[in-house]
Design a protein around this motif. Structure first.
Motif, PDB file in Angstrom:
ATOM      1  N   ILE A  44       0.838  -1.204   0.000  1.00  0.00           N
ATOM      2  CA  ILE A  44       0.000   0.000   0.000  1.00  0.00           C
ATOM      3  C   ILE A  44       0.871   1.252   0.000  1.00  0.00           C
ATOM      4  O   ILE A  44       0.630   2.204  -0.752  1.00  0.00           O
ATOM      5  CB  ILE A  44      -0.950  -0.015   1.220  1.00  0.00           C
TER       6      ILE A  44
ATOM      7  N   ALA B 240      -3.518   1.624   5.711  1.00  0.00           N
ATOM      8  CA  ALA B 240      -4.586   1.616   4.714  1.00  0.00           C
ATOM      9  C   ALA B 240      -5.409   2.901   4.733  1.00  0.00           C
ATOM     10  O   ALA B 240      -5.864   3.366   3.682  1.00  0.00           O
ATOM     11  CB  ALA B 240      -5.500   0.408   4.941  1.00  0.00           C
ATOM     12  N   PHE B 241      -5.586   3.505   5.896  1.00  0.00           N
ATOM     13  CA  PHE B 241      -6.375   4.733   5.963  1.00  0.00           C
ATOM     14  C   PHE B 241      -5.541   5.976   5.669  1.00  0.00           C
ATOM     15  O   PHE B 241      -6.001   6.889   4.977  1.00  0.00           O
ATOM     16  CB  PHE B 241      -7.066   4.861   7.317  1.00  0.00           C
TER      17      PHE B 241
ATOM     18  N   SER C  53      -4.587   6.163   1.900  1.00  0.00           N
ATOM     19  CA  SER C  53      -5.755   5.879   1.065  1.00  0.00           C
ATOM     20  C   SER C  53      -5.836   6.876  -0.088  1.00  0.00           C
ATOM     21  O   SER C  53      -5.460   8.047   0.051  1.00  0.00           O
ATOM     22  CB  SER C  53      -7.031   5.973   1.909  1.00  0.00           C
TER      23      SER C  53
ATOM     24  N   SER D 135      -8.543   7.973  -1.146  1.00  0.00           N
ATOM     25  CA  SER D 135      -9.654   8.883  -0.844  1.00  0.00           C
ATOM     26  C   SER D 135      -9.123  10.287  -0.571  1.00  0.00           C
ATOM     27  O   SER D 135      -9.845  11.272  -0.709  1.00  0.00           O
ATOM     28  CB  SER D 135     -10.437   8.386   0.379  1.00  0.00           C
TER      29      SER D 135
ATOM     30  N   ALA E 253      -9.909  10.550   7.727  1.00  0.00           N
ATOM     31  CA  ALA E 253      -9.166   9.285   7.744  1.00  0.00           C
ATOM     32  C   ALA E 253      -8.632   8.964   9.129  1.00  0.00           C
ATOM     33  O   ALA E 253      -8.376   7.798   9.460  1.00  0.00           O
ATOM     34  CB  ALA E 253      -8.018   9.340   6.739  1.00  0.00           C
TER      35      ALA E 253
ATOM     36  N   VAL F  11     -10.818  -3.538   5.726  1.00  0.00           N
ATOM     37  CA  VAL F  11     -10.189  -2.240   5.449  1.00  0.00           C
ATOM     38  C   VAL F  11      -9.313  -2.317   4.198  1.00  0.00           C
ATOM     39  O   VAL F  11      -9.295  -1.379   3.382  1.00  0.00           O
ATOM     40  CB  VAL F  11      -9.368  -1.770   6.672  1.00  0.00           C
TER      41      VAL F  11
ATOM     42  N   TRP G 100      -9.691  -0.178   0.870  1.00  0.00           N
ATOM     43  CA  TRP G 100      -8.585   0.556   0.252  1.00  0.00           C
ATOM     44  C   TRP G 100      -8.503   0.248  -1.237  1.00  0.00           C
ATOM     45  O   TRP G 100      -8.302   1.150  -2.058  1.00  0.00           O
ATOM     46  CB  TRP G 100      -7.263   0.177   0.929  1.00  0.00           C
TER      47      TRP G 100
ATOM     48  N   THR H 165     -11.376   2.019  -3.170  1.00  0.00           N
ATOM     49  CA  THR H 165     -11.169   3.471  -3.234  1.00  0.00           C
ATOM     50  C   THR H 165      -9.946   3.808  -4.088  1.00  0.00           C
ATOM     51  O   THR H 165      -9.916   4.852  -4.743  1.00  0.00           O
ATOM     52  CB  THR H 165     -10.987   4.074  -1.825  1.00  0.00           C
ATOM     53  N   PHE H 166      -8.948   2.922  -4.101  1.00  0.00           N
ATOM     54  CA  PHE H 166      -7.779   3.141  -4.953  1.00  0.00           C
ATOM     55  C   PHE H 166      -8.201   3.230  -6.419  1.00  0.00           C
ATOM     56  O   PHE H 166      -7.844   4.178  -7.123  1.00  0.00           O
ATOM     57  CB  PHE H 166      -6.766   2.011  -4.773  1.00  0.00           C
TER      58      PHE H 166
END
Length: 430
Positions: A13, A124-125, A128, A130, A329, A357, A361, A364-365
């Motif tokens: 990630i 992951a958050f 992200s 996002s 986030a 999660v 991710w 949203t990716f």
């Protein structure tokens, strides 16, 4: 989830985020870059006649915010290289994201809740897609990353402070000052510092902190005070509530190509739970028992309340704006830490949660990478059309004249490169 597998996923990630950052970041001004960076460079280096003039320009408001760190980074870069490279500035701002990531990991470690799975959850958050508007454009990230970086570190250092005359207290004040001058919500560090010290019964430190905080607030909010209204709409609490609930749950927004209304409803219900849980923590006594964790958790929630009041007319749509996603986030990360601390979430269950999660991710990716590339293509296309027709607005919600003058001046003065530069953007945006 196997701990090695969690670490491998975390690294993957992280690397995907940074590869995309280097590959898809544009060296072209956009949106607030014109006012907040190019006009500032003009005022600071080309129009200021004295040192005091330059200091004044550094501390001038940008709308309702003071963005000292944004200005310092831009002026420093221009002073060294004689030109502004927005791609390099974006990389620089993401170093604060790295620093913030380290802060969060250290808090988990201090609370004895850090594991490979929790590490994956944090990664992951915070990495992200996002957050794409914050991560990939200078006009957002340099303000949002810095304000939370300095706010969190200020509260963490203040938590360790025992005496007024101490390195910890001086550092906490210094960090809080930087948070205030990073972005508009930075003053929350001062207010939450009051709560933190009160809960810890450090009354001499509390009184001194309150006096200093009051002085900072007077200087930052009542000198050169101004309010920029967003619309002529009368305040509607229902619109505010819709924005607030959506904002607080927007970490679950996947930016789908269809089904947005359902996704927003999911965010609203999650946001309502977050707000109720935050209130419960206060009245249950947990806030006084663990004031640092509660204060950190309060930062994004109070930020959401401020945004929902000032931007209420955008309703639920304002709560899923990508430029706010970094703030939100942090909500699931701190929520997880508190639930682990309260032993409501067991570490065995954390494996299933981390799996969900990672799936979030991934979705949203894909969706937000499409949005990022689309905006980059639009920015490049607009600038190229503008080269041949100066009546074309560089920013769709502003008339052409002001930003045209700004960009043309920047090109003439070699603050940014000329049109050859604009035609040399990566081939995937040609």
């Amino acid at each position: 989830m196997d701990k090695y597998f969690s670490v491998i996923l975390s690294i993957a990630i992280f690397l995907i985020f940074w590869y995309t950052l280097f590959h898809d970041t544009l060296n072209i001004p956009s949106f607030d870059d014109y006012d907040a960076t190019l006009v500032f460079i003009k005022q600071f280096y080309f129009e200021s006649q004295s040192f005091s003039d330059r200091i004044s320009v550094l501390f001038l408001r940008h709308n309702e915010h003071r963005i000292l760190l944004s200005k310092l980074a831009a002026s420093g870069y221009f002073g060294i290289f004689g030109q502004v490279n927005f791609g390099h500035l974006v990389i620089l701002q993401n170093l604060f994201l790295l620093g913030f990531f380290g802060i969060i990991v250290s808090v988990f470690k201090k609370e004895k809740q850090l594991s490979s799975t929790a590490f994956l959850f944090i990664t992951a958050f915070l990495f992200s897609f996002s957050l794409w508007q914050v991560s990939f454009y200078y006009w957002a990230g340099i303000q949002h990353y810095t304000v939370f970086f300095f706010s969190f570190t200020s509260l963490i250092v203040l938590d360790k402070t025992e005496k007024v005359i101490s390195p910890h207290f001086l550092l906490a004040v210094f960090l809080a000052l930087f948070s205030v001058f990073s972005f508009g919500n930075g003053f929350l560090a001062l207010l939450l510092g009051v709560f933190l010290l009160f809960a810890q019964k450090k009354y001499p430190v509390l009184v001194t902190w309150m006096i200093i905080s009051l002085a900072i607030l007077i200087v930052t909010f009542f000198i050169d005070f101004q309010i920029h209204g967003q619309s002529g709409e009368a305040f509607k609490i229902e619109w505010m509530a819709r924005l607030l609930f959506t904002f607080l749950g927007s970490f679950l927004y996947i930016n789908p190509s269809s089904g947005q209304h359902f996704n927003i409803l999911v965010c609203m219900f999650a946001g309502a739970f977050v707000l109720l849980f935050w209130v419960y923590l206060f009245f249950s006594g947990y806030a006084l028992k663990k004031p640092l964790l509660y204060s950190l958790f309060s930062l994004p929630i109070l930020t959401g309340i401020i945004i929902s009041i000032s931007r209420f007319e955008t309703k639920a749509a304002g709560g899923i704006a990508p430029r706010y996603m970094f703030f939100t986030a942090t909500i699931p990360i701190l929520l997880l830490l508190i639930l682990l601390d309260m032993k409501i979430v067991k570490k065995a269950f954390l494996n299933y949660l981390a799996g969900a999660v990672v799936l979030l991710w991934g979705v949203t990716f894909y969706n937000n990478l499409v949005a990022l590339k689309s905006m980059n293509t639009q920015i490049v296309s607009t600038v190229r059309k503008w080269q041949y027709d100066k009546s074309i607005p560089l920013v769709y919600y502003h008339n052409a004249e002001g930003y045209t003058k700004t960009l043309q001046w920047a090109i003439n003065q070699h603050v940014v490169q000329n049109r050859i530069y604009f035609s040399s953007v990566r081939s995937n945006y040609k």
